[in-house]
Enzyme design. Structure first.
Site, PDB file in Angstrom:
ATOM      1  N   ILE A  12      93.345  32.560 -87.221  1.00  0.00           N
ATOM      2  CA  ILE A  12      93.708  32.163 -88.376  1.00  0.00           C
ATOM      3  C   ILE A  12      93.284  30.755 -88.879  1.00  0.00           C
ATOM      4  O   ILE A  12      93.126  30.638 -90.056  1.00  0.00           O
ATOM      5  CB  ILE A  12      95.577  31.998 -88.381  1.00  0.00           C
ATOM      6  N   LEU A  33      86.539  26.270 -78.044  1.00  0.00           N
ATOM      7  CA  LEU A  33      85.858  27.571 -78.042  1.00  0.00           C
ATOM      8  C   LEU A  33      86.255  28.476 -76.844  1.00  0.00           C
ATOM      9  O   LEU A  33      85.551  29.518 -76.223  1.00  0.00           O
ATOM     10  CB  LEU A  33      84.206  27.290 -77.898  1.00  0.00           C
ATOM     11  N   GLY A  36      88.206  30.831 -79.342  1.00  0.00           N
ATOM     12  CA  GLY A  36      87.503  30.876 -80.651  1.00  0.00           C
ATOM     13  C   GLY A  36      86.258  31.204 -80.560  1.00  0.00           C
ATOM     14  O   GLY A  36      85.537  31.233 -79.519  1.00  0.00           O
ATOM     15  N   PHE A  73      96.234  24.552 -84.834  1.00  0.00           N
ATOM     16  CA  PHE A  73      96.131  26.101 -84.531  1.00  0.00           C
ATOM     17  C   PHE A  73      95.795  26.021 -83.022  1.00  0.00           C
ATOM     18  O   PHE A  73      95.691  27.221 -82.556  1.00  0.00           O
ATOM     19  CB  PHE A  73      95.243  26.929 -85.219  1.00  0.00           C
ATOM     20  N   ALA A  74      95.586  25.051 -82.302  1.00  0.00           N
ATOM     21  CA  ALA A  74      94.934  24.972 -80.921  1.00  0.00           C
ATOM     22  C   ALA A  74      95.972  25.382 -79.958  1.00  0.00           C
ATOM     23  O   ALA A  74      96.801  24.458 -79.338  1.00  0.00           O
ATOM     24  CB  ALA A  74      94.231  23.591 -80.601  1.00  0.00           C
ATOM     25  N   ALA A  75      95.925  26.569 -79.779  1.00  0.00           N
ATOM     26  CA  ALA A  75      97.197  27.046 -78.767  1.00  0.00           C
ATOM     27  C   ALA A  75      96.858  28.516 -78.196  1.00  0.00           C
ATOM     28  O   ALA A  75      95.849  29.273 -78.779  1.00  0.00           O
ATOM     29  CB  ALA A  75      98.547  27.205 -79.379  1.00  0.00           C
ATOM     30  N   ASN A  76      97.364  28.978 -77.087  1.00  0.00           N
ATOM     31  CA  ASN A  76      97.326  30.389 -76.397  1.00  0.00           C
ATOM     32  C   ASN A  76      98.411  31.081 -77.223  1.00  0.00           C
ATOM     33  O   ASN A  76      99.358  30.353 -77.518  1.00  0.00           O
ATOM     34  CB  ASN A  76      97.320  30.249 -74.931  1.00  0.00           C
ATOM     35  N   TYR A 141     105.666  32.335 -74.720  1.00  0.00           N
ATOM     36  CA  TYR A 141     104.838  31.660 -76.008  1.00  0.00           C
ATOM     37  C   TYR A 141     105.821  31.260 -77.038  1.00  0.00           C
ATOM     38  O   TYR A 141     105.518  30.144 -77.520  1.00  0.00           O
ATOM     39  CB  TYR A 141     104.011  33.131 -76.480  1.00  0.00           C
ATOM     40  N   ASN A 170     103.537  39.070 -88.714  1.00  0.00           N
ATOM     41  CA  ASN A 170     102.548  39.636 -87.849  1.00  0.00           C
ATOM     42  C   ASN A 170     101.158  39.523 -88.672  1.00  0.00           C
ATOM     43  O   ASN A 170     100.692  40.260 -89.780  1.00  0.00           O
ATOM     44  CB  ASN A 170     102.961  41.146 -87.645  1.00  0.00           C
TER      45      ASN A 170
HETATM   46  N1  UDP Z   1     102.113  48.194 -80.341  1.00  0.00           N
HETATM   47  C1  UDP Z   1     102.004  49.411 -80.176  1.00  0.00           C
HETATM   48  N2  UDP Z   1     100.824  49.851 -79.584  1.00  0.00           N
HETATM   49  C2  UDP Z   1      99.776  49.012 -78.996  1.00  0.00           C
HETATM   50  C3  UDP Z   1      99.928  47.639 -79.624  1.00  0.00           C
HETATM   51  C4  UDP Z   1     100.874  47.420 -80.148  1.00  0.00           C
HETATM   52  O1  UDP Z   1     102.716  50.499 -80.158  1.00  0.00           O
HETATM   53  O2  UDP Z   1      98.871  49.193 -78.574  1.00  0.00           O
HETATM   54  C5  UDP Z   1     103.222  47.977 -81.084  1.00  0.00           C
HETATM   55  C6  UDP Z   1     104.180  46.840 -80.402  1.00  0.00           C
HETATM   56  O3  UDP Z   1     104.973  47.396 -79.288  1.00  0.00           O
HETATM   57  C7  UDP Z   1     104.907  46.306 -81.713  1.00  0.00           C
HETATM   58  C8  UDP Z   1     103.874  46.429 -82.715  1.00  0.00           C
HETATM   59  O4  UDP Z   1     102.854  47.303 -82.386  1.00  0.00           O
HETATM   60  O5  UDP Z   1     106.279  46.727 -81.969  1.00  0.00           O
HETATM   61  C9  UDP Z   1     103.100  45.161 -83.084  1.00  0.00           C
HETATM   62  O6  UDP Z   1     102.466  44.656 -81.876  1.00  0.00           O
HETATM   63  P1  UDP Z   1     101.599  43.550 -81.995  1.00  0.00           P
HETATM   64  O7  UDP Z   1     100.998  43.123 -80.531  1.00  0.00           O
HETATM   65  O8  UDP Z   1     100.388  43.832 -82.901  1.00  0.00           O
HETATM   66  O9  UDP Z   1     102.428  42.310 -82.387  1.00  0.00           O
HETATM   67  P2  UDP Z   1     103.625  41.495 -82.142  1.00  0.00           P
HETATM   68  O10 UDP Z   1     104.698  42.122 -83.025  1.00  0.00           O
HETATM   69  O11 UDP Z   1     103.971  41.736 -80.566  1.00  0.00           O
HETATM   70  O12 UDP Z   1     103.571  40.041 -82.499  1.00  0.00           O
END
Ligand code: UDP
Length: 327
Positions: A12, A33, A36, A73-76, A141, A170
């Site tokens: 991002i 990095l 990144g 944005f610098a985070a895990n 997180y 997302n």
């Molecule tokens: N998901 C899935 N299969 C995968 C990866 C993710 O079904 O291989 C699902 C996950 O359970 C969630 C949605 O996709 O319901 C989005 O997951 P993602 O890790 O992309 O983002 P999150 O919502 O966890 O931030």
């Protein structure tokens, strides 16, 4: 205006730098990095390799560059990793932000836009989620991001820091130039994992659970394009420049799509059959997360350009098909 983007070589962060450059801003990037990529650093930005936990590094940077605002944005950001290695998240995210805020206060830099997450809410009580909803993170997180927001609030009270926190839903998609896009290692996010199938990197996509309380039984998420997130950061900096008060905004499309719908749309976009299998639920996944972003629309004047899932996946595919191994 000179803007310091911490984590500007990440997903991002790099898209926000590209948007700032398109707006003609003067951009400085700092990134360790660790996650990144140097290839994601915009060629016009001044780049400093370093870690925000290093006070000397930050103080030297603030002495050298006259910074008007910081975008942080610098985070895990991996939910699963944050559960197996929580202290890494306290160290990099929370301690890193503490060192950063100390250095900002010391050097008289008083504006920060901060990347937060829908993970601060945990399992929502109602949909769409408002900024005022109960905060009850279900993973480390989200817990550290919430603590970082609160750290900013108390620092603001004591030292006059001005902040905006942006809680993303997302993030997905890629820059229209095709030069930068999503590249995590390991990859855990749904859309890039799905696109690994037509790229020949994975045989099938696992659908984590089809027994949720949703119409097709799979989890529902609010997918928001990274370019729209980038635009919100610029609006937030401008808002602070104009004297806007400390604020927190959700960033999402306000429309939810199920995992099955995302897979189906990816089949349409790529023309590939993308086999899928139902697998066990992933720990800590709420059934449904959909944002209300009315506040960002009203106060920041934010308007996402990508609201159509097909366009969003096509944008991601444009990057992944040309960069199957990332950068
Ligand atoms: N998901 C899935 N299969 C995968 C990866 C993710 O079904 O291989 C699902 C996950 O359970 C969630 C949605 O996709 O319901 C989005 O997951 P993602 O890790 O992309 O983002 P999150 O919502 O966890 O931030």
């Amino acid at each position: 205006m000179t803007i310091l983007v911490l984590g500007g070589a990440g997903y991002i962060g790099s898209h926000t730098v590209y948007a700032l450059e398109e707006n003609g801003e003067d951009v400085v990037i700092a990134d360790n990095l660790e996650t990144g990529y140097i290839e994601a650093v915009h060629p016009k930005a001044r780049f400093y390799k370093g870690d925000i936990r290093n006070a000397d590094f930050l103080n030297a940077l603030f002495s050298k560059e006259k910074i008007d605002a910081v975008i942080h944005f610098a985070a895990n950001s991996l939910v699963g990793e944050s559960m197996t290695n929580p202290l890494k998240y306290y160290d990099n995210n929370l301690y890193g932000t503490m060192v950063l805020l100390k250095s900002m206060v010391k050097n008289g830099v008083d504006k920060i836009v901060f990347s937060s997450t829908a993970a601060v809410y945990g399992e929502p009580e109602s949909i769409p989620i408002l900024e005022s909803a109960r905060k009850n993170p279900t993973n480390t997180y989200g817990e550290t991001k919430l603590a970082m927001e609160r750290m900013m609030k108390w620092t603001s009270n004591a030292h006059g820091l001005h902040f905006v926190s942006l809680r993303y839903f997302n993030a997905c998609g890629a820059h229209k130039s095709g030069k930068i896009g999503e590249a995590h290692n390991p990859e855990t996010h749904l859309i890039p994992l799905i696109l690994q199938v037509p790229n020949g990197k994975r045989a099938r996509i696992n659908i984590f659970g089809d027994d949720y309380d949703t119409p097709d039984g799979t989890c529902i998420r609010d997918y928001i394009h990274v370019t729209d997130l980038a635009a919100a950061h610029i609006l937030a900096v401008e808002y602070l420049q104009k004297g806007g008060e400390n604020n927190i905004f959700n960033l999402g499309n306000g429309v939810g799509f199920s995992v099955k719908e995302v897979v189906e749309t990816a089949r349409k976009v790529t023309g590939h059959s993308i086999p899928s299998v139902i697998s066990p639920r992933r720990a800590g996944d709420p059934a449904k997360l959909v944002a209300s972003s009315e506040k960002a629309k009203q106060i920041l004047g934010w308007k996402p350009a990508y609201s159509n899932l097909e366009d969003i996946i096509a944008s991601a595919w444009n990057w992944h098909k040309n960069h199957p191994d990332g950068f």
